[in-house]
Design a protein around this motif. Sequence first.
Motif, PDB file in Angstrom:
ATOM      1  N   ARG A 200      23.700 -23.820  50.872  1.00 24.79           N
ATOM      2  CA  ARG A 200      24.181 -23.222  52.119  1.00 24.79           C
ATOM      3  C   ARG A 200      23.245 -23.614  53.272  1.00 24.79           C
ATOM      4  O   ARG A 200      23.691 -24.083  54.307  1.00 24.79           O
ATOM      5  CB  ARG A 200      24.247 -21.690  52.032  1.00 24.79           C
ATOM      6  CG  ARG A 200      24.702 -21.123  53.349  1.00 24.79           C
ATOM      7  CD  ARG A 200      24.844 -19.622  53.394  1.00 24.79           C
ATOM      8  NE  ARG A 200      25.565 -19.285  54.629  1.00 24.79           N
ATOM      9  CZ  ARG A 200      25.726 -18.074  55.108  1.00 24.79           C
ATOM     10  NH1 ARG A 200      25.252 -17.041  54.460  1.00 24.79           N
ATOM     11  NH2 ARG A 200      26.380 -17.883  56.222  1.00 24.79           N
TER      12      ARG A 200
ATOM     13  N   TYR B 224      23.635 -27.545  53.728  1.00 25.38           N
ATOM     14  CA  TYR B 224      24.909 -28.000  54.291  1.00 25.38           C
ATOM     15  C   TYR B 224      25.151 -27.395  55.679  1.00 25.38           C
ATOM     16  O   TYR B 224      25.490 -28.100  56.626  1.00 25.38           O
ATOM     17  CB  TYR B 224      26.072 -27.633  53.354  1.00 25.38           C
ATOM     18  CG  TYR B 224      27.411 -27.973  53.959  1.00 25.38           C
ATOM     19  CD1 TYR B 224      27.946 -29.249  53.818  1.00 25.38           C
ATOM     20  CD2 TYR B 224      28.110 -27.039  54.724  1.00 25.38           C
ATOM     21  CE1 TYR B 224      29.150 -29.592  54.412  1.00 25.38           C
ATOM     22  CE2 TYR B 224      29.316 -27.366  55.323  1.00 25.38           C
ATOM     23  CZ  TYR B 224      29.824 -28.641  55.166  1.00 25.38           C
ATOM     24  OH  TYR B 224      31.012 -28.970  55.766  1.00 25.38           O
ATOM     25  N   SER B 225      25.010 -26.085  55.769  1.00 26.15           N
ATOM     26  CA  SER B 225      25.427 -25.405  56.992  1.00 26.15           C
ATOM     27  C   SER B 225      24.346 -25.333  58.060  1.00 26.15           C
ATOM     28  O   SER B 225      24.655 -25.265  59.241  1.00 26.15           O
ATOM     29  CB  SER B 225      25.894 -23.980  56.669  1.00 26.15           C
ATOM     30  OG  SER B 225      27.026 -23.997  55.845  1.00 26.15           O
ATOM     31  N   PHE B 226      23.088 -25.279  57.647  1.00 26.26           N
ATOM     32  CA  PHE B 226      22.031 -24.980  58.615  1.00 26.26           C
ATOM     33  C   PHE B 226      21.039 -26.119  58.859  1.00 26.26           C
ATOM     34  O   PHE B 226      20.360 -26.133  59.885  1.00 26.26           O
ATOM     35  CB  PHE B 226      21.224 -23.748  58.175  1.00 26.26           C
ATOM     36  CG  PHE B 226      22.045 -22.501  57.924  1.00 26.26           C
ATOM     37  CD1 PHE B 226      23.293 -22.328  58.503  1.00 26.26           C
ATOM     38  CD2 PHE B 226      21.558 -21.483  57.107  1.00 26.26           C
ATOM     39  CE1 PHE B 226      24.047 -21.173  58.279  1.00 26.26           C
ATOM     40  CE2 PHE B 226      22.302 -20.331  56.876  1.00 26.26           C
ATOM     41  CZ  PHE B 226      23.545 -20.181  57.457  1.00 26.26           C
TER      42      PHE B 226
ATOM     43  N   ALA C 290      30.647 -21.629  47.306  1.00 21.17           N
ATOM     44  CA  ALA C 290      32.075 -21.367  47.452  1.00 21.17           C
ATOM     45  C   ALA C 290      32.441 -20.902  48.856  1.00 21.17           C
ATOM     46  O   ALA C 290      33.405 -21.362  49.442  1.00 21.17           O
ATOM     47  CB  ALA C 290      32.516 -20.332  46.421  1.00 21.17           C
ATOM     48  N   ARG C 291      31.647 -19.959  49.392  1.00 20.52           N
ATOM     49  CA  ARG C 291      32.075 -19.276  50.615  1.00 20.52           C
ATOM     50  C   ARG C 291      31.244 -19.603  51.855  1.00 20.52           C
ATOM     51  O   ARG C 291      31.475 -19.038  52.915  1.00 20.52           O
ATOM     52  CB  ARG C 291      32.029 -17.753  50.390  1.00 20.52           C
ATOM     53  CG  ARG C 291      33.105 -17.244  49.455  1.00 20.52           C
ATOM     54  CD  ARG C 291      33.080 -15.740  49.352  1.00 20.52           C
ATOM     55  NE  ARG C 291      32.025 -15.260  48.485  1.00 20.52           N
ATOM     56  CZ  ARG C 291      32.186 -14.857  47.230  1.00 20.52           C
ATOM     57  NH1 ARG C 291      33.386 -14.844  46.700  1.00 20.52           N
ATOM     58  NH2 ARG C 291      31.166 -14.458  46.503  1.00 20.52           N
ATOM     59  N   ALA C 292      30.259 -20.466  51.698  1.00 18.66           N
ATOM     60  CA  ALA C 292      29.393 -20.707  52.847  1.00 18.66           C
ATOM     61  C   ALA C 292      29.049 -22.177  53.024  1.00 18.66           C
ATOM     62  O   ALA C 292      28.119 -22.512  53.732  1.00 18.66           O
ATOM     63  CB  ALA C 292      28.109 -19.883  52.718  1.00 18.66           C
ATOM     64  N   SER C 293      29.786 -23.063  52.360  1.00 24.41           N
ATOM     65  CA  SER C 293      29.478 -24.483  52.495  1.00 24.41           C
ATOM     66  C   SER C 293      30.682 -25.285  52.035  1.00 24.41           C
ATOM     67  O   SER C 293      31.749 -24.735  51.798  1.00 24.41           O
ATOM     68  CB  SER C 293      28.252 -24.846  51.651  1.00 24.41           C
ATOM     69  OG  SER C 293      28.589 -24.820  50.285  1.00 24.41           O
ATOM     70  N   ARG C 294      30.463 -26.552  51.881  1.00 23.73           N
ATOM     71  CA  ARG C 294      31.548 -27.429  51.435  1.00 23.73           C
ATOM     72  C   ARG C 294      30.943 -28.596  50.701  1.00 23.73           C
ATOM     73  O   ARG C 294      29.758 -28.887  50.829  1.00 23.73           O
ATOM     74  CB  ARG C 294      32.344 -27.923  52.651  1.00 23.73           C
ATOM     75  CG  ARG C 294      33.406 -28.959  52.342  1.00 23.73           C
ATOM     76  CD  ARG C 294      34.417 -29.101  53.464  1.00 23.73           C
ATOM     77  NE  ARG C 294      33.815 -29.427  54.735  1.00 23.73           N
ATOM     78  CZ  ARG C 294      33.738 -30.662  55.258  1.00 23.73           C
ATOM     79  NH1 ARG C 294      34.213 -31.688  54.612  1.00 23.73           N
ATOM     80  NH2 ARG C 294      33.198 -30.854  56.436  1.00 23.73           N
ATOM     81  N   MET C 295      31.769 -29.299  49.946  1.00 21.23           N
ATOM     82  CA  MET C 295      31.400 -30.614  49.418  1.00 21.23           C
ATOM     83  C   MET C 295      32.572 -31.528  49.683  1.00 21.23           C
ATOM     84  O   MET C 295      33.711 -31.063  49.752  1.00 21.23           O
ATOM     85  CB  MET C 295      31.190 -30.556  47.909  1.00 21.23           C
ATOM     86  CG  MET C 295      29.949 -29.830  47.481  1.00 21.23           C
ATOM     87  SD  MET C 295      29.918 -29.829  45.691  1.00 21.23           S
ATOM     88  CE  MET C 295      28.690 -28.561  45.438  1.00 21.23           C
TER      89      MET C 295
END
Lengths: 499, 242
Positions: free
Chosen positions: A317, A320-322, A377-382
């Motif tokens: 998370r 990927y997100s931050f 699952a709920r805070a990122s992606r691949m």
Amino acid sequence: MADKFETPVLGDVEERPMPALACGAMAQSRSYVAAPAHQEALGFPKELVPDWQEKAIAKMGDLLSRYRSLRVYMDICVKCGACTDKCHYFLGTGDPKNMPVARQDLFRSVYRRYFTLAGKIAPKLVGAKEFTKELLDEWFNYFHQCSQCRRCSVFCPYGIDTAEISMAAREIMDSIGYGQKYCNEIIGKVHKIGNNLGLPAPALEDTLAGLEEDMEADSGVAVKMPLDVHGAEVLLITPSADFFAEPHVLGLMGYAKVFHASGVSWTLSTKASEAGNFGMFIGNYEQMRKIAMRIREAAIELGVKRIVFGECGHAWRVAYSFLNTLVGPWDFLDPRYPVPQHIVEFTTDLIRRKGIKLDKSGNDGMVLTFHDSCNIARASRMGDFPGGQFVLPREIIKATVPKFVDMNRDTILEKTFCCGGGGGLLTDELMEVRVKGAKPRLEALKQVVEQEGVTHMATICAICKAQFTKVLPYYGYDREMIVSVHQLVSNTIILGDND
Amino acid sequence: MTTVFAILFAVATTVLVVGLVAKIIQFARTPAPLKIPTTPAPLTKSGAAFRVAREVVVFESLFKSNKPLWIFAVLFHLGLFVVLARHVRYFQEHVWLPFQLVQPFGLYAGLMMMGGLALLALRRAVVPRIAYITSPSDWLMLFLLMGIGASGLAMKLIAHTDIIGVKAFFIGLMSFEIHPLPEDPVLAVHLGLVALLMIVFPFSKLLHAPGIFFSPTRNQNDDPRERRHLSNWAAKLEAGRN
Ligand code: HEM
Ligand code: HEM
């Protein structure tokens, strides 16, 4: 102290078992308060400051002005209760303060009292409360019974995310000298030694050399575990648990074999020998940034072209997100690849391009299911489409085992249940919360074990792996049921001369 | 009575407008330092806008969450929406076509709204989990809306009021002229409660209506690897960095 509780009996997942309210059931299950040394290492007050109430309220005001999530979520909850039956800790314990909205209300009651007109004029009417020491203790207790898994946020009609609120609560508590030992001690280790486990560079070198020997003895091929290699193509950032315990370490061997077979040069880094970033758990942007900065520095020093992350949920998370926000931009890396990449993306790509060959017989007799880790699952992606985080790991598993089955639809993908140990709860004194919080996941597992003959559950998170190996035996399951996704790859990948 | 209500509505309108605008500005100005959409999330900004639209129009997440509650919520909100659309005629000299077209549905919409409110209230009373999280203010909000609905329906069904007079009063008020308000106790109750609703709106959970548009978990798109998202206060931390 351990085990003065009864392990719950697993119900039938199809019946969606719902506990009766058991007020105060988990009031005694407390995390340890951080010692002065742990607090000080992070620049927090050593112990609860005398004017803590005033300071806490000031900090709350500061966070309200810096985080739109907190600001909006404090105001807009209508108490519709859609979230009340969604938290695994509530489902496992029945304690109503583990219902997401009730957990939020511990915070919201203080917000209303000090920051809203209604709460100042008519506190009783709107559930506004004085911030007393008693309430602070409830904060400490119940905000450390939230794994920040965001399942409630999926189901909230406004997307209110309890994780945001528990992060803010923890940040406030840190700022008044009332932090949690587990998280803060670990962050201290990262700053001092470089990783969560406190594994110093020479020990890491030894470990990797040992693993290289093991792999060569097993496969007859000299698979390397490079450390601090300048000019390598890929910098691999992985949770330090991968250097240490099973099944994590088997996954690490899997990554090494994939790199070996792909021919892509890679390296680990002593400086950034940890993917995890507990700065997120304590909601502290500055800490999170400082921890992430090691990765940037390592990438620059080693002159790598790509960054790949190993199997770890919350780390992914943050990555990927931050990561781009915290320590980007990454314009010095190869623009052809996303920064960062997940090892699962790397491996799936190779499988699709037939860049590696797999022989399923290495996993003979295994029937797999997959536990989606909450932060992935709920805070990122691949991958390059929404939901790729569900598809890619399953693709790898299906390519490596004879049979794969999914668990109950309401317990996987974005509705996945937390393992029960995430968000800074993976500590022994919280064993009761952890065991009970794992119940909803294990009810779903039980069903596929009984009906589909599932033998193993794969996952791509260091915390999930550690939590399940510890908690499964409470429910009568074998700890070795838990496997790394790259352990499955490791068992099946064909090495040798790939020309 | 006319002057009292004229003053009351002037005050209530001011509080509602100023209060809401202030809140919306506050929501909009507060930075969102991190990308936190609940994933899987749309990759594009327009996709994210569509996601928010689905939440507002069909209560998508609530549908995933709890089917009976979704039905109650739709009954209430859809009913409310039509009722409000029907009310536009009190404020427009020449009523626009869409608002004319909803006129025949007043009764049904009113009953839908009241039915929804009754079911929501029942749920609050009966389900222990919901009873546990309910504050007195949650009850008062339901009662307030039920009071408005009941007095409105009473005018519709039992004691008709002088609608032309009501319209004249409000249209007059909008250009700061005072026309007499019909002397009618039911109307007085209806309007008194409506004014109260307008006044509490910006200070209550009714902020969910504007707030949903500002929820970062829903209105952010998923592109953190492609675009660097940096808030002002976070950018300040970057000084002197490599
Ligand atoms: C953008 C517009 C709006 C949206 C998307 C929206 C959505 C929702 C949703 C999803 C709920 C939770 C489900 C439920 O309890 O019914 C809810 C509850 C509620 N809404 Fe709205 N709403 C909107 C506007 C309004 C307005 C204008 C009012 C009143 C004047 C209102 C009054 C309420 C009340 C009182 C509740 C709580 C019901 C209870 O006690 O359970 N909403 N809203
Ligand atoms: C200044 C604002 C308002 C005025 C002047 C007003 C006036 C009226 C009048 C004159 C009626 C009777 C209609 C008839 O006999 O055909 C009525 C009905 C009704 N009102 Fe209002 N009202 C106002 C605001 C509201 C609000 C905010 C609500 C809901 C929250 C509401 C809910 C109702 C309902 C449910 C009915 C009955 C169904 C219908 O006729 O549509 N009113 N209102």
